[in-house]
Write an enzyme that holds these catalytic residues in place. Structure first.
Site, PDB file in Angstrom:
ATOM      1  N   ASP A   1      -0.952  -9.986  -3.835  1.00  0.00           N
ATOM      2  CA  ASP A   1       0.290  -9.258  -4.162  1.00  0.00           C
ATOM      3  C   ASP A   1      -0.038  -7.943  -4.872  1.00  0.00           C
ATOM      4  O   ASP A   1       0.634  -7.556  -5.830  1.00  0.00           O
ATOM      5  CB  ASP A   1       1.241 -10.128  -4.999  1.00  0.00           C
ATOM      6  CG  ASP A   1       2.656  -9.552  -5.032  1.00  0.00           C
ATOM      7  OD1 ASP A   1       2.914  -8.547  -4.343  1.00  0.00           O
ATOM      8  OD2 ASP A   1       3.500 -10.107  -5.765  1.00  0.00           O
TER       9      ASP A   1
ATOM     10  N   HIS B   1       9.897 -13.872  -0.322  1.00  0.00           N
ATOM     11  CA  HIS B   1       9.895 -13.682  -1.773  1.00  0.00           C
ATOM     12  C   HIS B   1      11.076 -14.509  -2.267  1.00  0.00           C
ATOM     13  O   HIS B   1      12.227 -14.170  -2.004  1.00  0.00           O
ATOM     14  CB  HIS B   1      10.081 -12.205  -2.130  1.00  0.00           C
ATOM     15  CG  HIS B   1      10.097 -11.963  -3.605  1.00  0.00           C
ATOM     16  ND1 HIS B   1       9.201 -11.143  -4.236  1.00  0.00           N
ATOM     17  CD2 HIS B   1      10.888 -12.456  -4.592  1.00  0.00           C
ATOM     18  CE1 HIS B   1       9.444 -11.129  -5.541  1.00  0.00           C
ATOM     19  NE2 HIS B   1      10.480 -11.927  -5.785  1.00  0.00           N
TER      20      HIS B   1
ATOM     21  N   PHE C   1       0.817  -1.217   0.000  1.00  0.00           N
ATOM     22  CA  PHE C   1       0.000   0.000   0.000  1.00  0.00           C
ATOM     23  C   PHE C   1       0.858   1.279   0.000  1.00  0.00           C
ATOM     24  O   PHE C   1       0.327   2.381   0.096  1.00  0.00           O
ATOM     25  CB  PHE C   1      -1.003  -0.003   1.155  1.00  0.00           C
ATOM     26  CG  PHE C   1      -2.218  -0.878   0.910  1.00  0.00           C
ATOM     27  CD1 PHE C   1      -2.436  -1.507  -0.312  1.00  0.00           C
ATOM     28  CD2 PHE C   1      -3.166  -1.076   1.920  1.00  0.00           C
ATOM     29  CE1 PHE C   1      -3.559  -2.316  -0.526  1.00  0.00           C
ATOM     30  CE2 PHE C   1      -4.296  -1.864   1.709  1.00  0.00           C
ATOM     31  CZ  PHE C   1      -4.491  -2.493   0.488  1.00  0.00           C
ATOM     32  N   ARG C   2       2.192   1.141  -0.049  1.00  0.00           N
ATOM     33  CA  ARG C   2       3.111   2.228  -0.449  1.00  0.00           C
ATOM     34  C   ARG C   2       3.252   3.383   0.527  1.00  0.00           C
ATOM     35  O   ARG C   2       3.906   4.369   0.178  1.00  0.00           O
ATOM     36  CB  ARG C   2       2.689   2.813  -1.810  1.00  0.00           C
ATOM     37  CG  ARG C   2       2.446   1.804  -2.919  1.00  0.00           C
ATOM     38  CD  ARG C   2       3.656   0.989  -3.233  1.00  0.00           C
ATOM     39  NE  ARG C   2       3.540   0.259  -4.499  1.00  0.00           N
ATOM     40  CZ  ARG C   2       4.306  -0.777  -4.801  1.00  0.00           C
ATOM     41  NH1 ARG C   2       5.208  -1.235  -3.949  1.00  0.00           N
ATOM     42  NH2 ARG C   2       4.179  -1.378  -5.960  1.00  0.00           N
TER      43      ARG C   2
ATOM     44  N   HIS D   1       3.644 -16.057  -3.311  1.00  0.00           N
ATOM     45  CA  HIS D   1       3.365 -16.047  -4.758  1.00  0.00           C
ATOM     46  C   HIS D   1       4.139 -17.095  -5.555  1.00  0.00           C
ATOM     47  O   HIS D   1       4.981 -16.755  -6.398  1.00  0.00           O
ATOM     48  CB  HIS D   1       3.567 -14.654  -5.354  1.00  0.00           C
ATOM     49  CG  HIS D   1       4.778 -13.875  -4.892  1.00  0.00           C
ATOM     50  ND1 HIS D   1       6.008 -14.432  -4.733  1.00  0.00           N
ATOM     51  CD2 HIS D   1       4.925 -12.561  -4.595  1.00  0.00           C
ATOM     52  CE1 HIS D   1       6.863 -13.502  -4.344  1.00  0.00           C
ATOM     53  NE2 HIS D   1       6.221 -12.363  -4.250  1.00  0.00           N
TER      54      HIS D   1
HETATM   55  O1  DOR Z   1       6.137  -7.381  -8.935  1.00  0.00           O
HETATM   56  C1  DOR Z   1       6.333  -7.098  -7.764  1.00  0.00           C
HETATM   57  N1  DOR Z   1       6.109  -5.866  -7.298  1.00  0.00           N
HETATM   58  N2  DOR Z   1       6.807  -8.034  -6.938  1.00  0.00           N
HETATM   59  C2  DOR Z   1       7.250  -7.728  -5.703  1.00  0.00           C
HETATM   60  O2  DOR Z   1       7.717  -8.598  -5.028  1.00  0.00           O
HETATM   61  C3  DOR Z   1       7.214  -6.347  -5.212  1.00  0.00           C
HETATM   62  C4  DOR Z   1       6.160  -5.609  -5.905  1.00  0.00           C
HETATM   63  C5  DOR Z   1       6.199  -4.130  -5.646  1.00  0.00           C
HETATM   64  O3  DOR Z   1       6.335  -3.737  -4.477  1.00  0.00           O
HETATM   65  O4  DOR Z   1       6.063  -3.353  -6.597  1.00  0.00           O
END
Ligand code: DOR
Length: 442
Positions: free
Chosen positions: A304, A181, A65-66, A234
């Site tokens: 994800d 991961h 969620f950044r 994943h």
């Molecule tokens: O594709 C992905 N994006 N895989 C990840 O493990 C991290 C994620 C992201 O945070 O953008």
């Protein structure tokens, strides 16, 4: 004396551990108070749900969620808005924010930002690194911590533990199930030259199935030597499904809607929108991952959800970032698979409610049972709809499924007795709270 409740859900087909059956549910003070034929009961709020199906609240244990740091892509409010619009009642959010969630302070900051600002309940994964390894026993038990997350292959952000000694040091400290991961960083580095400029279809060639399998084999060997429980996020290859089937005593398996629904054939249509780590691969993998669902090698489904703006995604591959939205489309995409007969609704509930509760020891969620939190995902299994970008609540406003026709739709989201979403509208103020875990109570 007739029974009275705060909330009464009347006439729905309830999916619980007794199977599927027509049952009413009474809710008091945010918890399930009664299940059965409650015809004589009254309530402050009654929702007639006949024709609809009531599932235990869907828990998505992998979202990005950044916030803080990358809020032009998403924040805790917009991400959780997308979650409840899609029928998700709780999320576990990932640590590759800025600053990284690798300390008690960073975790407490996220919890305070999220409290009553997120629309669903939440927990946060704490990044395990070489620098915080000694603090892991305390970090993984802090309020709001979902557990420890480790990147063995680099993806978005700078979290990385690429060597066996680093992974072992972390697994000697964890008591809870740690999430990984799993892509082999040395192999990813060796193969970088295989990326073809402007061709995202080369993404799975670069990050190939051997990179994923090799890392997962290393992880299991280390976990076994430490006696640690691990969770492989994943899983994208048939080879890992087959390998992990032999290690179910200590390893749990997450699969994603995109690896079950999309395939390498879609790079031509979707371009960098399909670019994800680990990659979406050819159909052979998708079929084996489905077998993993059918045979229950897969424990849970995570979206994800990894939003990037369309502008960022428009950069030419490989400058384009990896990740796609998913938290809002998890329920309709998977209900469409239910409608097509690829899994049962009971199996869906096992993957999205009972499974997360079992693996991570969630206190009072994941099951429709008296005394549990009144979290419900209310769905119409027969409704036909088209997923469109304009429905997406995420700040980045797009989905790889734009234009996809589905059968099965989230109609309502109830979190601890509050109707937070109904028919596509946010219906209550945000009251998200931290999920609690058995291993961290008290
Ligand atoms: O594709 C992905 N994006 N895989 C990840 O493990 C991290 C994620 C992201 O945070 O953008």
């Amino acid at each position: 004396m007739p029974q009275t409740f705060d909330l009464l859900l009347r006439g729905g087909a309830v999916v619980d551990h007794n199977g599927v059956g027509l049952r009413d549910i009474g809710v008091t003070a945010g918890k399930i108070a009664a299940i059965g034929q409650l015809g004589g009961a009254s309530a402050a709020e009654t929702i007639e749900v006949s024709g609809l199906t009531i599932l235990p609240g869907v828990i998505d244990t992998q979202v990005h969620f950044r916030e803080p740091g990358l809020t032009h892509k998403e924040d805790l409010e917009t991400g959780s808005r997308a979650a409840v619009l899609g029928g998700v009642t709780a999320v576990f959010e990932m640590p590759n924010t800025n600053p990284l969630t690798t300390s008690a302070e960073a975790l407490a900051d996220k919890v305070s930002r999220a409290h009553h600002r997120m629309h669903c309940d939440f927990a946060f994964w704490v990044g395990g690194t070489a620098d915080n390894v000694d603090q892991i026993p305390e970090l993984e038990r802090l309020p709001g911590a979902a557990g420890i997350k480790v990147f063995m292959g680099s993806s978005t952000g700078s979290l990385l533990v690429e060597d066996d000694a680093g992974v072992e040091a972390i697994l000697r400290q964890t008591r809870r199930r740690a999430a990984f991961h799993s892509e082999d960083e040395p192999r990813l580095n060796e193969r970088k030259h295989l990326r073809v400029e402007n061709d995202p279809a080369s993404h799975p060639v670069w990050r190939d199935e051997i990179a994923a399998l090799k890392s997962t084999q290393r992880l299991i060997r280390i976990a076994r030597s430490c006696g640690a429980l691990v969770h492989v996020l994943h899983v994208s290859t048939g080879e890992e499904i087959e390998f992990l089937a032999g290690h179910k005593d200590l390893a749990s398996v997450e699969v994603t809607p995109h690896h079950l629904t999309l395939s390498a054939d879609d790079y031509a249509r979707l371009g960098t929108k399909l670019q994800m780590n680990p990659p979406v691969r050819d159909k052979r993998h998708r079929e084996t991952i489905w077998r993993g669902v059918a045979e229950s090698v897969a424990d849970i489904l995570g979206s994800d959800h990894a939003p990037h703006t369309l502008e960022e995604k428009a950069k030419p591959y490989p400058q384009s970032p990896s990740g796609m939205t998913g938290v809002q489309t998890l329920v309709p995409i998977m209900l469409d698979h239910v409608a097509a007969g690829r899994l049962t609704i009971e199996r869906f509930v096992d993957l999205t409610s009972a499974g997360p509760a079992r693996l991570f020891g969630i206190a009072g969620k994941g099951r429709i049972a008296v005394g549990y939190d009144a979290d419900f995902t209310i769905v119409d299994l027969k409704r036909e709809a088209v997923i469109e970008d304009r429905w997406i609540g995420s700040r980045c406003g797009w989905t790889p499924y734009d234009g996809k026709h589905v059968t099965g739709w989230p109609v309502g989201t109830i979190v601890r007795g509050a109707r937070v979403m109904w028919e596509g509208e946010i219906a209550a103020p945000a009251t998200g709270e931290a999920v609690r875990f058995w291993q961290a109570l008290g």
